[in-house]
Design an enzyme around this catalytic site. Structure first.
Site, PDB file in Angstrom:
ATOM      1  N   ALA A 132       0.840  -1.205   0.000  1.00  0.00           N
ATOM      2  CA  ALA A 132       0.000   0.000   0.000  1.00  0.00           C
ATOM      3  C   ALA A 132       0.874   1.254   0.000  1.00  0.00           C
ATOM      4  CB  ALA A 132      -0.932  -0.007   1.209  1.00  0.00           C
ATOM      5  N   ASP A 133       1.904   1.259   0.842  1.00  0.00           N
ATOM      6  CA  ASP A 133       2.834   2.389   0.870  1.00  0.00           C
ATOM      7  C   ASP A 133       3.534   2.568  -0.459  1.00  0.00           C
ATOM      8  OD1 ASP A 133       2.755   3.565   3.493  1.00  0.00           O
ATOM      9  OD2 ASP A 133       3.688   1.777   4.286  1.00  0.00           O
ATOM     10  N   LEU A 134       4.035   1.467  -1.015  1.00  0.00           N
ATOM     11  CA  LEU A 134       4.805   1.556  -2.244  1.00  0.00           C
ATOM     12  C   LEU A 134       3.949   2.035  -3.410  1.00  0.00           C
ATOM     13  CD1 LEU A 134       6.822  -1.738  -1.767  1.00  0.00           C
ATOM     14  CD2 LEU A 134       7.690   0.594  -1.544  1.00  0.00           C
TER      15      LEU A 134
ATOM     16  N   GLY B  89       3.277   5.723  -3.050  1.00  0.00           N
ATOM     17  CA  GLY B  89       4.436   6.484  -3.499  1.00  0.00           C
ATOM     18  C   GLY B  89       4.535   6.542  -5.008  1.00  0.00           C
TER      19      GLY B  89
END
Length: 408
Positions: free
Chosen positions: A178-180, A183
């Site tokens: 989710a973070d990647l 980003g």
């Protein structure tokens, strides 16, 4: 040496102020840095980015251990530590924003406003500024104030319900996906806003979230729900809509195959002595409905072969296939090296270290020469560039930082 001294890459000449921490924002910043932007990472005094403390593993000398987590998302950046609640910190930040092309922040909604740097205030300082803001659940709506961490969002956005050996075994993806993705979406949005700024002369605000980024990759599982009215569930290492497609056991191991068309199915069946037109096997739809029978039939013929021999036979038959590699095998793989996917950098404490490399390559018109940036800088030590950045902003005399000159 900073990107200001030796500009290269498609974003050469652009300056990014990275106020973010943890992973989503820093990953966006690193993507822009890989493209040649000068990225100035603003960190809390003393502790720095949260990820400097995330571990083990830590590497380096006792008393100055470095987090490998931090190193994964901060290459090609400079570091300055600022207390954004202090007059000095705010003065430095104003100077940075006045000179920047992009600012990245991933605070909870309202934090930047309370610091005195609302989007309106930042655009008053610099009308050309592109502002990337990343949150967990979105910037508005009834749950916008919730803290958003990757695994929480993997569950909330449904990804864990699709991942695992079965519906009673929800699993997280093995990286903070989710973070990647947030980003990556953020960097994508920044590039679009910079293109538009080239037409209008004005910056704008780009918003994304971990929630949006995961729902944005639901793909066919999303339309299965919204259009067909079905609720997908985890079913292990086999594709929900294609068969045979997945991980299959063989003698002493396993291989993965992707039989994604009827032509491939005919070739596969011929190579392994199966009847392609047998009941339950004649079309992809039949094979999906008969998945258990297909898996049993495939593994029965695969049982005669070891993994290496089987992969060669599959290759000879034109069937897409592969093995499951451990990460040490991946980084030792010649194909990975050939694509520039491992880069060597000189770290001030660790010496020469290897990092996973950027995923994009660039070539001159006509594919005549590769223009990809190949020189990369190690993730910075905390506040390593503080003095030189202040000099660039004109906040300290030039002779005060002669020893650390490099930013002009």
């Amino acid at each position: 040496m900073s990107r200001a001294d030796n500009p290269q890459g498609p974003l050469a000449g652009h300056t990014v102020v990275d106020l973010s921490r943890a992973l989503a924002g820093p990953h966006a910043g690193m993507m822009l840095a890989d493209l040649g932007a000068r990225v100035i990472k603003v960190e809390n005094p003393g502790t720095g980015d949260d990820t400097r403390g995330w571990g083990p593993p830590f590497v380096g000398p006792e008393g100055d251990l470095q987090s490998t987590y931090f190193m994964s998302c901060n290459r090609n950046k400079e570091s300055i530590s600022l207390d954004l609640k202090s007059g000095d910190g705010q003065a430095v930040l104003r100077g940075l924003l006045e000179r920047a092309d992009v600012v990245i922040e991933n605070f909870r909604p309202g934090v930047m406003d309370r610091l005195g740097f609302s989007t309106a205030a930042m655009h008053e300082l610099n009308p050309r500024l592109v502002i990337l803001s990343i949150t967990g659940f979105g910037h508005d709506g009834p749950e916008s104030q919730r803290s958003g961490y990757d695994q929480i969002l993997q569950g909330e956005a449904g990804l864990m319900s699709l991942t695992g050996s079965g519906p009673d075994d929800p699993q997280r993806v093995g990286v903070p996906i989710a973070d990647l993705l947030a980003g990556m979406n953020g960097a994508f949005g920044v590039l679009a806003a910079l293109v538009e700024r080239g037409r209008t002369g004005h910056g704008q605000v780009v918003r994304t979230s971990l929630l949006a980024s995961l729902i944005g990759v639901h793909a066919f599982q999303g339309t299965r729900t919204t259009v067909a009215g079905e609720v997908p569930q985890a079913q292990g290492n086999h594709h929900p809509s294609i068969a045979p497609y997945g991980l299959f056991n063989c003698k002493g191991g396993s291989v993965q195959i992707s039989v994604g068309s009827e032509k491939l199915w005919a070739s596969f069946a011929a190579a392994f002595g199966l009847d392609p037109a047998a009941p339950g096997f004649a079309s992809n739809a039949e094979r999906v409905r008969n998945r258990a029978g297909v898996i049993a039939a495939v593994e029965r013929v695969f049982a005669e072969y070891g993994a290496a021999e089987l992969l060669q036979k599959l290759n000879d038959a034109g069937i897409p296939a592969g093995k499951v590699r451990s990460l040490d095998e991946v980084y030792a793989w010649e194909q990975v090296a050939s694509q520039g996917l491992v880069v060597d950098v000189d770290h001030p404490l660790l010496g020469k270290v290897s990092l996973p490399g950027p995923p994009l390559r660039f070539f001159a018109p006509g594919d005549t020469a590769e223009t990809t940036v190949t020189e990369h800088a190690a993730p910075p030590l905390l506040d390593a560039d503080g003095e030189s950045i202040r000099q660039w902003l004109g906040l300290v005399p030039a002779d005060a930082t002669a020893a650390t000159a490099g930013v002009k």
